[in-house]
Design a protein around this motif. Sequence first.
Motif, PDB file in Angstrom:
ATOM      1  N   UNK A 255      40.242  54.358  35.417  1.00 39.64           N
ATOM      2  CA  UNK A 255      40.914  54.777  36.643  1.00 39.64           C
ATOM      3  C   UNK A 255      40.325  54.062  37.853  1.00 39.64           C
ATOM      4  N   UNK A 256      39.007  54.026  37.924  1.00 43.23           N
ATOM      5  CA  UNK A 256      38.348  53.330  39.032  1.00 43.23           C
ATOM      6  C   UNK A 256      38.698  51.850  39.031  1.00 43.23           C
ATOM      7  N   UNK A 257      38.686  51.245  37.856  1.00 46.72           N
ATOM      8  CA  UNK A 257      38.995  49.816  37.755  1.00 46.72           C
ATOM      9  C   UNK A 257      40.439  49.552  38.164  1.00 46.72           C
ATOM     10  N   UNK A 258      41.364  50.412  37.736  1.00 48.60           N
ATOM     11  CA  UNK A 258      42.761  50.240  38.124  1.00 48.60           C
ATOM     12  C   UNK A 258      42.917  50.339  39.633  1.00 48.60           C
TER      13      UNK A 258
ATOM     14  N   UNK B 215      40.872  49.563  41.817  1.00 54.27           N
ATOM     15  CA  UNK B 215      40.351  48.338  42.416  1.00 54.27           C
ATOM     16  C   UNK B 215      41.223  47.125  42.097  1.00 54.27           C
ATOM     17  N   UNK B 216      42.303  47.314  41.308  1.00 50.60           N
ATOM     18  CA  UNK B 216      43.230  46.224  41.047  1.00 50.60           C
ATOM     19  C   UNK B 216      43.079  45.546  39.696  1.00 50.60           C
ATOM     20  N   UNK B 217      42.328  46.116  38.793  1.00 51.96           N
ATOM     21  CA  UNK B 217      42.102  45.533  37.471  1.00 51.96           C
ATOM     22  C   UNK B 217      43.328  45.758  36.581  1.00 51.96           C
ATOM     23  N   UNK B 218      44.057  44.679  36.307  1.00 54.44           N
ATOM     24  CA  UNK B 218      45.280  44.786  35.491  1.00 54.44           C
ATOM     25  C   UNK B 218      44.993  45.170  34.047  1.00 54.44           C
ATOM     26  N   UNK B 219      43.875  44.715  33.511  1.00 53.19           N
ATOM     27  CA  UNK B 219      43.519  45.074  32.131  1.00 53.19           C
ATOM     28  C   UNK B 219      43.280  46.585  32.026  1.00 53.19           C
ATOM     29  N   UNK B 220      42.672  47.155  33.043  1.00 52.56           N
ATOM     30  CA  UNK B 220      42.445  48.606  33.044  1.00 52.56           C
ATOM     31  C   UNK B 220      43.768  49.344  33.107  1.00 52.56           C
ATOM     32  N   UNK B 221      44.688  48.835  33.906  1.00 52.01           N
ATOM     33  CA  UNK B 221      46.015  49.450  33.981  1.00 52.01           C
ATOM     34  C   UNK B 221      46.713  49.397  32.626  1.00 52.01           C
ATOM     35  N   UNK B 222      46.663  48.261  31.969  1.00 56.75           N
ATOM     36  CA  UNK B 222      47.282  48.131  30.638  1.00 56.75           C
ATOM     37  C   UNK B 222      46.679  49.129  29.659  1.00 56.75           C
TER      38      UNK B 222
END
Length: 108
Positions: free
Chosen positions: A4-7, A9-16
Amino acid sequence: MQRLDAWFRGDRAALSALVEEHVEWMRRRAGREMVAEDRRALESIDVVQEALARLLRRGPAYAPRSRAEFRALLGQVLRATVLDERDRRRAVKRGGDKVTPQIGRAHV
């Protein structure tokens, strides 16, 4: 929590990874939100895809602090998607020909 934190911050891999983790829950939740009228016009996966697209377009308005908050956010977006689509279909029935459903089954 890290995803959640990574997403946020804009992390696309975390979103996936988040989508993969929650997509089946979202499909079941969408199915529960839909009434018979909705099910005749939509598949639950259509609702999930539209809800995810909305979430991606707008991004998180806040950083969810937990899995429960993230699911609550997903649930709100899913419900709004179902209700918006239902409103569009009903408007067409009432003669609102200018209103076009945005999601639905493909016609072959």
